[in-house]
Design an enzyme around this catalytic site. Structure first.
Site, mmCIF file in Angstrom:
data_model
loop_
_atom_site.group_PDB
_atom_site.id
_atom_site.type_symbol
_atom_site.label_atom_id
_atom_site.label_comp_id
_atom_site.label_asym_id
_atom_site.label_seq_id
_atom_site.Cartn_x
_atom_site.Cartn_y
_atom_site.Cartn_z
ATOM 1 C CB SER A 510 13.203 65.258 -3.388
ATOM 2 O OG SER A 510 12.140 64.611 -2.742
ATOM 3 C CG HIS A 628 15.062 60.679 -1.281
ATOM 4 N ND1 HIS A 628 14.466 60.673 -2.515
ATOM 5 C CD2 HIS A 628 14.832 61.917 -0.773
ATOM 6 C CE1 HIS A 628 13.892 61.842 -2.746
ATOM 7 N NE2 HIS A 628 14.103 62.619 -1.709
#
Length: 655
Positions: A510, A628
């Site tokens: 990320s 994610h």
């Protein structure tokens, strides 16, 4: 550029150029932003095959998968949430794909039972005040688009929902258990069970937090704004709109009203590492200092017992819990801890008491839950993790280093005891959003160390290890500090003999993927390999996709001339140069990711495949029906093993 063992797909370079604030910005791979076009799908299909072909050549892939699976079989257990005598706990055993929520050992929500494919996750949950009802949120395919349901705890039957648009919504139950405040579509609402219409409390969209006093009178509402937040307090007994307590102040402030009606305020106002104040909710803008800030230890949690207040802090990335007098705030001592490591948030009974529960972990200790009893001043093991594993021998040490501007930093180095000389090394970092990296048990880390590697976690500016000012020092126009810190860590590892450029790999996820992308484009000669997982890489257009617009306070916006110049100075996609020998790079992305769109990795992958000079591969691992965060255990194990095998192969780790 084509390599002897790789045939990269043809990727058309469009003559597309943006002109923003006097800047000329080429974007040749914008067509890869749309995942649904035949051209992108064909390009992706070839990338999928390239990765699969390369993966079959990685000799340690299956052995590493076996070791990650074995080390993960310890499972997990959460701190308890009490409602009277009812005890709600999340547990995952070695055989389970997801943690299972139980009350008094009776299963309430098992994601695998809800969806045998393993694509459904339990995102969050909150019992009603008496524990008879449970509000819980689930999402599918990794998209984190949470749907809220309400369950009758006694019968297991659904009594309300589905309610969409929740996405990790806080839920603040009213004492009668018939209604609650929550966040839907980024607005604060009040929902009454069984009724379709809802009362809107705050309509302006934001990332809201909610807290309701035990008596149901005082509702605290917080809206995040980068390194600050706006704050309201509503008196539900008298009615009327919420009163603004803090707005436009450069500080993070959290408020809560205790059982006794005392207002507790945790704030970074004039205290970058956080201090505790007290006041009266009838006059919520007037506070008095209660526990002062510790400049060397950011405040992380607060728990109020019958006679004392417990304050969690992180000092040099190590957790501690201080004991303070309930009346005066005077320091009384420390809670005994099981080791030197990370302490989770503090959990107490809503009605008070003399006990607190917390999790503890370190680099070689799986997370377990402990209970501290203030009456006896003892800390005891409350719940070990469900499984037992043989943890490989490893030792960790804090290593100091200095960044380019002289800032003192530290990193945690984990390796086999007694090992000396340069070894294949993974350097992990994040450096953003005020998130701290502290010691934790990781099957990923230990499988690498067991194989003979060194795993390093660098504490960088932009994180939370040094408080709010430390975070600010790594955001907006100061973002380059984070990259400088990371590169300084790499240079220190090489200079001090831990590793060499041919053995050093980077890994980040990320915002950490942005970190890795910046490092390999700024100093490619330092590294042999890199893994960019769910990365942000096109920093000119990031705010148009996923949750990007909510991150503008962290990174800035291309709509602002000065901020655009900063973003362009480090945006990895825009910093790729032809004729450079880049490290071997593996991008890992997830089709269900609604935070960071996989388009970042697609565009960067195409740019590197076109530009790179040498025989190190640039590959893209795409996983559909994953997101994610919060995927199934087996998918996480497979991803970890593939990353480790790729890095082992390209750093020379024996397999």
């Amino acid at each position: 550029m084509q390599h002897l063992d790789l045939r990269y797909p043809d990727a058309e370079r469009l003559p597309l150029v943006d002109h923003l604030h006097g800047q000329t910005i080429p974007d040749p791979y914008r067509w890869l932003e749309d995942a649904t076009t035949p051209e992108t799908q064909q390009w992706q299909a070839i990338q999928d095959q390239l990765w699969l072909n390369h993966a079959t050549t990685l000799p340690g892939r299956y052995k590493l998968r076996s070791r990650v699976r074995a080390l993960s079989s310890v499972g997990s257990v959460s701190t308890p949430v009490w409602r009277g005598d009812r005890c709600f706990v999340l547990r995952r055993s070695a055989s389970q794909e997801h943690p299972v929520l139980s009350v008094d050992d009776v299963v309430l929500v098992d994601p695998q039972q809800l969806d045998p494919t393993g694509r459904t996750t339990l995102d969050s949950w909150q019992p009603s005040p008496d524990g008879s009802l449970l509000a819980f949120q689930i999402s599918r395919g990794g998209d984190e688009q949470s749907i809220l349901h309400v369950l009758d705890v006694a019968t297991g039957q659904l009594v309300d929902g589905p309610i969409d648009g929740c996405r990790y919504s806080p839920v603040a139950w009213l004492p009668d258990g018939k209604s609650f405040y929550y966040v839907r579509s980024r607005q604060v609402l009040r929902h009454e069970l069984g009724r379709p219409d809802e009362d809107r409390v705050l309509a302006d969209e934001a990332s809201y937090g909610l807290d309701l006093s035990a008596d149901g009178r005082w509702l605290t509402i917080s809206a995040a704004r980068g390194t600050a937040n706006d704050l309201w307090l509503a008196d539900l007994e008298r009615g009327g709109p919420p009163v603004v307590v803090q707005r436009g102040v450069d500080a993070i402030t959290v408020m809560s009203v205790s059982r006794e009606g005392r207002l507790y305020v945790v704030t970074t106002r004039d205290a970058p590492t956080g201090k505790i104040c007290v006041g009266d909710p009838e006059d919520p803008k007037v506070w008095h200092d209660f526990v002062p800030a510790d400049p060397a230890a950011p405040l992380s949690s607060l728990a109020i017992l019958d006679k004392v207040v417990l304050v969690g802090r992180t000092r040099n990335a190590i957790g501690e819990i201080a004991i303070h007098d309930l009346v005066t705030g005077r320091f009384l001592g420390e809670v005994p801890l099981p080791g030197v490591g990370s302490v989770g948030s503090l959990s107490t009974r809503p009605e008070g008491g003399h006990e607190v529960w917390f999790s503890y972990t370190d680099s070689v200790t799986p997370a377990a839950v402990y209970a501290y009893d203030h009456n006896t001043a003892r800390t005891t093991l409350w719940s070990p993790p469900p499984g037992v594993v043989g943890v490989p021998e490893a030792e960790s040490r804090q290593v100091a280093f200095t960044s380019a501007d002289g800032t003192a930093l530290q990193m945690l180095v984990v390796g086999k005891p007694g090992e000396h000389g340069p070894r294949p090394t993974i350097l992990y970092g994040y450096g953003g959003f005020g998130q701290s990296l502290t010691p934790t048990y990781s099957a990923f880390t230990l499988a690498w160390v067991e194989a003979g590697g060194v795993f390093v976690t660098a504490n960088l500016r932009g994180g939370g290890e040094g408080g709010n000012d430390w975070h600010k020092a790594g955001m907006l126009d100061q973002k380059q500090n984070v990259f400088d810190d990371y590169l300084a860590a790499a240079e220190a590892l090489i200079d001090e003999g831990w590793t060499t450029p041919d053995q050093l790999a980077l890994c980040g996820e990320s915002n950490g993927g942005l970190l890795v992308g910046a490092a390999i484009t700024q100093r490619p000669e330092l590294f042999a390999a890199a893994v960019c997982s769910a990365p942000l890489l096109d920093m000119v257009r990031y705010e148009h996709f996923g949750l990007g617009k909510t991150w503008v306070p962290e990174f800035g916006s291309a709509s602002d001339p000065a901020q655009l110049a900063t973003l362009l100075s480090y945006s990895p996609y825009h910093c790729v140069q032809t004729g450079v020998e880049y490290p071997a790079v593996l991008f890992t992305v997830f089709g269900g990711d609604t935070r960071v769109d996989p388009l970042h990795a697609r565009k960067m992958c195409a740019a590197l495949q076109h530009a790179a000079d040498g025989d190190r591969p640039v590959l893209l691992r795409h996983e559909q029906d994953s997101g994610h965060a919060g995927g199934s255990t087996s998918k996480g194990i497979g991803l970890a093993a593939d990353i480790l095998a790729f890095l082992a192969h390209h750093t020379g780790l024996p397999q």
